[in-house]
Write a protein that holds these residues in place. Structure first.
Motif, mmCIF file in Angstrom:
data_model
loop_
_atom_site.group_PDB
_atom_site.id
_atom_site.type_symbol
_atom_site.label_atom_id
_atom_site.label_comp_id
_atom_site.label_asym_id
_atom_site.label_seq_id
_atom_site.Cartn_x
_atom_site.Cartn_y
_atom_site.Cartn_z
ATOM 1 N N ALA A 7 -41.046 -36.371 -37.196
ATOM 2 C CA ALA A 7 -40.352 -37.588 -36.758
ATOM 3 C C ALA A 7 -39.039 -37.285 -36.025
ATOM 4 O O ALA A 7 -38.770 -37.862 -34.961
ATOM 5 C CB ALA A 7 -40.086 -38.504 -37.944
ATOM 6 N N VAL A 10 -39.743 -35.830 -32.509
ATOM 7 C CA VAL A 10 -40.250 -36.840 -31.575
ATOM 8 C C VAL A 10 -39.154 -37.855 -31.239
ATOM 9 O O VAL A 10 -39.035 -38.272 -30.086
ATOM 10 C CB VAL A 10 -41.509 -37.524 -32.147
ATOM 11 C CG1 VAL A 10 -41.935 -38.696 -31.283
ATOM 12 C CG2 VAL A 10 -42.649 -36.513 -32.274
ATOM 13 N N ASN A 11 -38.343 -38.234 -32.227
ATOM 14 C CA ASN A 11 -37.239 -39.159 -31.952
ATOM 15 C C ASN A 11 -36.267 -38.567 -30.941
ATOM 16 O O ASN A 11 -35.764 -39.270 -30.065
ATOM 17 C CB ASN A 11 -36.503 -39.532 -33.237
ATOM 18 C CG ASN A 11 -37.304 -40.449 -34.122
ATOM 19 O OD1 ASN A 11 -38.301 -41.029 -33.699
ATOM 20 N ND2 ASN A 11 -36.884 -40.580 -35.367
ATOM 21 N N LEU A 14 -37.956 -38.902 -27.590
ATOM 22 C CA LEU A 14 -37.901 -40.296 -27.144
ATOM 23 C C LEU A 14 -36.506 -40.663 -26.642
ATOM 24 O O LEU A 14 -36.354 -41.344 -25.625
ATOM 25 C CB LEU A 14 -38.305 -41.241 -28.281
ATOM 26 C CG LEU A 14 -39.795 -41.451 -28.474
ATOM 27 C CD1 LEU A 14 -40.089 -42.020 -29.853
ATOM 28 C CD2 LEU A 14 -40.336 -42.368 -27.393
ATOM 29 N N LEU A 85 -42.983 -48.053 -33.701
ATOM 30 C CA LEU A 85 -42.361 -46.740 -33.566
ATOM 31 C C LEU A 85 -43.174 -45.663 -34.283
ATOM 32 O O LEU A 85 -43.390 -44.582 -33.729
ATOM 33 C CB LEU A 85 -40.925 -46.765 -34.100
ATOM 34 C CG LEU A 85 -40.196 -45.433 -34.109
ATOM 35 C CD1 LEU A 85 -40.090 -44.864 -32.694
ATOM 36 C CD2 LEU A 85 -38.829 -45.595 -34.733
ATOM 37 N N SER A 86 -43.648 -45.951 -35.486
ATOM 38 C CA SER A 86 -44.402 -44.925 -36.220
ATOM 39 C C SER A 86 -45.718 -44.592 -35.527
ATOM 40 O O SER A 86 -46.126 -43.424 -35.489
ATOM 41 C CB SER A 86 -44.630 -45.345 -37.670
ATOM 42 O OG SER A 86 -45.470 -46.452 -37.747
ATOM 43 N N THR A 89 -44.774 -42.546 -32.435
ATOM 44 C CA THR A 89 -44.309 -41.234 -32.884
ATOM 45 C C THR A 89 -45.502 -40.335 -33.200
ATOM 46 O O THR A 89 -45.536 -39.171 -32.804
ATOM 47 C CB THR A 89 -43.405 -41.381 -34.123
ATOM 48 O OG1 THR A 89 -42.261 -42.155 -33.772
ATOM 49 C CG2 THR A 89 -42.945 -40.033 -34.641
ATOM 50 N N TYR A 90 -46.482 -40.883 -33.895
ATOM 51 C CA TYR A 90 -47.688 -40.126 -34.224
ATOM 52 C C TYR A 90 -48.430 -39.707 -32.951
ATOM 53 O O TYR A 90 -48.859 -38.557 -32.820
ATOM 54 C CB TYR A 90 -48.601 -40.959 -35.127
ATOM 55 C CG TYR A 90 -49.897 -40.273 -35.458
ATOM 56 C CD1 TYR A 90 -49.958 -39.328 -36.475
ATOM 57 C CD2 TYR A 90 -51.067 -40.555 -34.744
ATOM 58 C CE1 TYR A 90 -51.148 -38.680 -36.775
ATOM 59 C CE2 TYR A 90 -52.256 -39.917 -35.039
ATOM 60 C CZ TYR A 90 -52.286 -38.980 -36.055
ATOM 61 O OH TYR A 90 -53.461 -38.331 -36.345
#
Length: 99
Positions: A7, A10-11, A14, A85-86, A89-90
């Motif tokens: 997470a 990836v955050n 992003l 978002l999840s 993110t995945y």
């Protein structure tokens, strides 16, 4: 539910994408790969959802505070934003071969 191991990575990708939507000069190969993966995933989802996610990551506060602010401004439930978002993110983690 615990935060997945990918997470934060990836955050970061992003946030980099949202703040540099016009492709910047990349400092490393992984920056370019992250940017490309985020771009690919966001181009596959609904345009409005992609704009909302970019709006969340353009802000300079914590992720939770940014989601709260965007939910108030756009009159959306925070749970909807967290779910969106999840999922993204995945998808980015999968595209980036992190999982």
């Amino acid at each position: 539910m615990a935060k997945p191991f990918y997470a934060d990575y990836v955050n970061h990708a992003l946030r980099f994408y949202a703040r540099n939507e016009i492709p910047p000069v990349f400092k490393s190969v992984s920056d370019k790969e992250n940017y490309t993966c985020v771009s690919r995933v966001l181009s596959k989802i609904d345009k409005t959802d992609a704009e909302i996610l970019c709006d969340i990551f353009r802000r300079n506060d914590t992720l939770a505070d940014n989601i709260y602010e965007v939910s108030k401004e756009r009159n959306l439930n925070q749970d909807v934003l967290w779910t969106m978002l999840s999922k993204v993110t995945y998808q980015i983690a999968k595209e980036r071969s992190l999982i």
